[in-house]
Structure formats: C-alpha cells, structure tokens
Design an enzyme around this catalytic site. Structure first.
Site, PDB file in Angstrom:
ATOM      1  N   HIS A   1      60.809  60.550 140.665  1.00 17.09           N
ATOM      2  CA  HIS A   1      60.259  59.327 140.090  1.00 17.09           C
ATOM      3  C   HIS A   1      61.183  58.676 139.066  1.00 17.09           C
ATOM      4  CE1 HIS A   1      57.136  62.441 140.873  1.00 17.09           C
ATOM      5  NE2 HIS A   1      56.668  61.475 141.634  1.00 17.09           N
TER       6      HIS A   1
ATOM      7  N   ARG B   1      60.032  52.723 141.259  1.00 10.95           N
ATOM      8  CA  ARG B   1      58.608  52.384 141.350  1.00 10.95           C
ATOM      9  C   ARG B   1      58.178  51.353 140.309  1.00 10.95           C
ATOM     10  NH1 ARG B   1      55.023  55.967 144.121  1.00 10.95           N
ATOM     11  NH2 ARG B   1      56.172  57.535 145.319  1.00 10.95           N
TER      12      ARG B   1
ATOM     13  N   GLY C   1      49.187  51.704 123.931  1.00 11.12           N
ATOM     14  CA  GLY C   1      48.412  51.172 125.032  1.00 11.12           C
ATOM     15  C   GLY C   1      47.231  50.338 124.594  1.00 11.12           C
TER      16      GLY C   1
ATOM     17  N   MET D   1      42.425  55.457 129.535  1.00  9.99           N
ATOM     18  CA  MET D   1      42.531  56.265 130.746  1.00  9.99           C
ATOM     19  C   MET D   1      43.630  57.325 130.656  1.00  9.99           C
ATOM     20  SD  MET D   1      41.949  53.332 133.693  1.00  9.99           S
ATOM     21  CE  MET D   1      41.463  54.499 134.969  1.00  9.99           C
TER      22      MET D   1
ATOM     23  N   ASP E   1      38.981  45.047 124.475  1.00  9.17           N
ATOM     24  CA  ASP E   1      37.628  44.659 124.859  1.00  9.17           C
ATOM     25  C   ASP E   1      36.633  45.619 124.224  1.00  9.17           C
ATOM     26  OD1 ASP E   1      37.850  46.953 126.414  1.00  9.17           O
ATOM     27  OD2 ASP E   1      37.953  45.881 128.307  1.00  9.17           O
TER      28      ASP E   1
END
Length: 250
Positions: A6, A45, A91, A183, A207
């Site tokens: 990756h 990717r 994040g 997440m 949010d």
C-alpha cells in the site's frame, strides 16, 4: 518496487512523527499550508503522504482513508516498516453531547468501539485503548494556551456511518460520558498499543448527532486550521514533566 502493498515510499522517507488526516485533499492542504520543503512520498491508492519540516522539526503526513480497517493498515505499516514512533490523528467527528458544539475540538482520552476487529484480537475481553499520556498532557496544555474551545474525554468509534437509528445506537456510551464519535480513533489507539508507540486523536466537530446541526463542507478546510496547528505544536513540544514516553493513559 513498493515497500509494502500500500506504500511506495522508501524506508527513511517518513519522520518519526506522522500526522494522520483521513482525506487526501486535507493531507495535501496541510503539506502546502504548514510544512516547509514538503515532498510527496506516496500516491498509491490516492493515500497521499508527505514529509517536510514544521518549525525546523521533521514531520510526515499520511492519508488513512475512512474507517478502522483502512487506518489500521496504514498505522501498522508506518510503525512496523517505516519506523514511525508517534501517530496523531487530525480528523472529524460528530458530537454526542449537548455541550460539544460544532467547530470545537475533541481530544480523545480513550475510545470505545462497535467494531468486530477488537473481538477478533482480544476474545472475551472488551479492550479499551487509550491515548498516550504525554501527548494528551501536551495537547491539553497547548489547547488552553491557544484559547481553543476543546473537550477532553472518552469518545466512540463506529464502523457504520449511515445507520437508521442515528442517535439511539449510542445510548450506552452517551450515558457513560462519550463526547463524540468517529470511525478511526479506536483502531489508532489499538495498533499503537500493540507496537508500544505514542498516539493521540484530535478531531474537529463537524456535525452533531444530538441536534442534527452540520457544518458546510465548503468551510471545512478553514475549520481545520486550529486542529492542525495544535497537533503540530504538540508534535514538536517537549515531553511533559513526569510523563513516560509511550505510556498509555491509565
């Protein structure tokens, strides 16, 4: 030849401290906005990665994508193959408490999860990964110095983004003080613990699952300025007095 399936970066391309945005556009923006002499070291990717310098200190960035499996792969390879020692997530999250307002920061002390990943790893145990104590202390101190609206405490990580029961599924963790949900944080803290590395998650509330409020995606890059500056300052700040490097918060 790629070093891992990756990642095309060479060993030695990454600094020991790596910031982990989820979005490749955010990674590119951080590199252009905050780093000096930034160079792209991975494009496989679309998981963009850069290494540069922040106030003279070497810093890398690596895109993690969305969710625990994606982050876990990149975090594992950064720690095992590329010699990273410190991983800091930058994040987004959704607020789970009334007082956690849009655009504030949530610094995760520990993270619960509904993921089956930990059940595969720990059997009958409900493993509770936590932040590195030193990084958490540095972040708390620096956020206060910067005058940032922030919250420090436990969070939750979920594998499901679109769920028919938007808030009800978090009733248990909300009743026990969870501030926000993302997440990835649980996976980050779990992988870091496995390698004895330092990890911290700092997220911007975009949010609220409590009242349905949401930020506009057009303003989100601007929203991330305080979060990224905090993470970078934490990354280059001295070790806190009395904190043992690599020690999780207990």
């Amino acid at each position: 030849m790629q070093t891992t399936p990756h990642n095309e970066a060479n060993r030695g391309d990454y600094a020991e401290t790596v910031l982990l945005p989820g979005d490749p556009q955010r990674t590119e923006w951080i590199a252009a906005t905050f780093l000096q002499d930034a160079r792209c070291i991975n494009r496989v990717r679309g998981a963009l990665a850069y290494t540069g310098r922040y106030r003279g200190s070497p810093i890398s960035l690596h895109t993690t994508g969305i969710g625990a499996p994606s982050l876990a792969i990149y975090a594992h390879e950064l720690l095992e193959t590329y010699g990273a020692k410190t991983l800091i997530r930058v994040g987004t999250c959704g607020g789970l408490a009334e007082h956690v307002k849009l655009r504030s920061l949530v610094i995760s002390q520990s993270s619960s999860s509904d993921s089956a990943i930990n059940r595969q790893l720990f059997g009958v145990y409900d493993y509770a990964p936590s932040a590195d104590f030193d990084l958490l202390c540095r972040a708390a101190r620096r956020a206060a110095e910067m005058g940032l609206v922030h919250h420090i405490g436990q969070t939750a990580s979920s594998d499901v983004f679109y769920h028919p029961d938007v808030l009800g599924r978090f009733a248990g963790v909300r009743a026990h003080g969870a501030l926000a949900v993302d997440m990835e944080t649980n996976a980050l803290y779990t992988v870091a613990a496995r390698f004895g590395a330092k990890a911290l998650s700092i997220c911007t509330v975009v949010d609220s699952l409590v009242n349905g409020e949401d930020t506009d995606s057009a303003e989100r890059q601007e929203l991330f300025t305080d979060m990224v500056r905090l993470a970078l300052d934490v990354a280059i700040s001295p070790v806190s007095v009395g904190a043992e490097p690599g020690s999780p918060l207990r």
